[in-house]
Design a protein around this motif. Structure first.
Motif: not given
Length: 444
Positions: A393-401, A413-416, A423-428
């Motif tokens: 998944f690639v999600l906006p870092a601000a998508d806390g829920q 398994v991994s988060e980077e 919408e700004g910085p994203e996480l994979r």
């Protein structure tokens, strides 16, 4: 003998329990039914003076029992100084009235006794509404001497205690109006419960439902696993209202454990319908833990009763498979509780039987001593994560829920960092999820 029943029956009254043993009735043997009926009487504060089983070949329309049998019951009442007769079966209004006239004592049947217990134990507004509706349904076709429960604040519905019985005939229109009002209120409760369930399904926590025959030890196990102080006594129907607490499991950050009302053979049809909303919690569970009193001689019959109710609720699909038997819609873990009450030889015999159960998950334990409880948590955690697949998944870092959901319901398994997005910085994130949790994630 044809006199009116004597006075008011209160807690501490001496009761004679009578089981009408009719062929082909129920799964429990007569001795087990008598023990269960005695347990019901004790649960409402009565003193069981004696308990007898009476074989019935042809039920009498007016009295259920034959004249000779009624005389035997009367003699037993006199010998044991019993003020109340409990018939562990269903009586029509006319049968109840005729037996009271012939015995000169208050007579209640199994349905009336269970309704009285439920009336005292229901703690929530919903529980009280459900019990009152069931009681009105039960009384609607009867010659009612007392309808004072609408005027009282205590639990219970007029068989025991209260201000005393009066010869007031209930107004049928008032009963219908009251039942209609309760049904409207319950419908609102169901809608609210449905909204809460939808929120829980979107929330990052699986639900584990404890089910089982009454007095199997569900509340004791609930308290052991959660550290809560839910009422847990050696009484039938110690728990009536569903209770939920959060627990931690191996591989699952947080889960919700739900304690439910105990099942029982021949549960009054009025209560099956009235408590439908309470039992609906089971249908929303991710895993069902079926708690059995493995030390009870009738544990197999009790298991059948529970599975019958689960089938009625739609928890069992009912589809037969030649290799697997009846398939389960929701995973079920079978807990063999009260292991501490078994002798060494019996325990070893059951342990071997548990190991040979193909396609079933069985966990021996003692909720009282804690033996096996850690293993149960491991098994539940494994059930909740079985069949998971790896997703990216690639999600906006601000998508806390949604990020919190993946951490709680899946195995991250991994988060980077994945750079900048619209919408700004994203996480994979690489996450293992079951299909059910993936569906819930996509619904967020």
């Amino acid at each position: 003998m044809s006199e009116e029943p004597k006075g008011e029956v209160t807690r501490g009254a001496r009761a004679l329990v009578v089981y009408p043993n009719m062929r082909g009735r129920g799964d429990l043997d007569p001795d087990a039914r008598l023990e269960e009926a005695k347990g019901l009487a004790l649960a409402i504060g009565l003193v069981v003076a004696d308990a007898i089983a009476i074989p019935i070949r042809e039920p009498r329309a007016g009295t259920l029992f034959g004249e000779g049998q009624i005389q035997n019951i009367l003699v037993a009442c006199e010998l044991n100084e019993a003020e109340l007769v409990i018939v562990d079966g269903s009586l029509s209004a006319i049968q109840q009235r005729n037996l009271e006239e012939k015995l000169g004592r208050k007579v209640i049947d199994r349905t009336g006794l269970i309704l009285e217990i439920f009336g005292e134990r229901a703690a929530t507004a919903e529980g009280r509404l459900q019990v009152e509706l069931a009681h009105l349904d039960y009384q609607a076709g009867r010659l009612v001497r007392s309808w004072t429960h609408l005027e009282r604040q205590r639990g219970g519905f007029g068989f025991l205690g209260g201000p005393g019985e009066t010869q007031i005939e209930a107004d049928r229109r008032m009963i219908r109006d009251r039942m209609a009002k309760i049904r409207r209120e319950l419908e609102q409760v169901r809608r609210t419960r449905g909204l809460h369930r939808e929120r829980r399904e979107k929330a990052p926590w699986p639900v584990i439902a404890l089910v089982g025959y009454t007095n199997a030890g569900k509340s004791t196990l609930f308290n052991r696993l959660t550290g809560a102080e839910v009422m847990a006594q050696d009484l039938l129907f110690a728990t009536l209202d569903p209770t939920m607490r959060a627990i931690r499991l191996p591989g699952v950050e947080k889960a919700i454990l739900s304690d439910t009302v105990g099942f029982i053979s021949d549960l009054p049809t009025q209560l099956v319908a009235a408590f439908r909303a309470t039992l609906e919690e089971v249908t929303a569970a991710d895993v069902i833990v079926h708690v059995r009193d493995i030390a009870n001689p009738d544990t197999e019959a009790q298991k059948r009763q529970v599975l019958d109710v689960l089938a009625d609720l739609g928890v069992l699909t009912g589809q037969e498979d030649e290799d697997e038997g009846e398939r389960l819609a929701i995973p079920i873990i079978e807990v063999w509780n009260k292991w501490d009450l078994l002798g060494p030889a019996h325990a070893e015999e059951l342990r071997k039987a548990a190991e040979q159960r193909e396609g079933e998950t069985v966990v021996p334990l003692s909720a009282l001593t804690g033996m096996g409880c850690e293993h149960l948590l491991d098994v539940v955690g494994a059930k909740l994560t079985v069949g998971s697949k790896l997703y990216s998944f690639v999600l906006p870092a601000a998508d806390g829920q949604r990020i919190a959901f993946l951490h709680a319901r899946g195995d991250v398994v991994s988060e980077e960092a994945a750079g900048e997005g619209p919408e700004g910085p994203e996480l994979r994130l690489q996450v293992r999820l079951t299909e059910r949790e993936l569906g819930r994630f996509n619904a967020l």
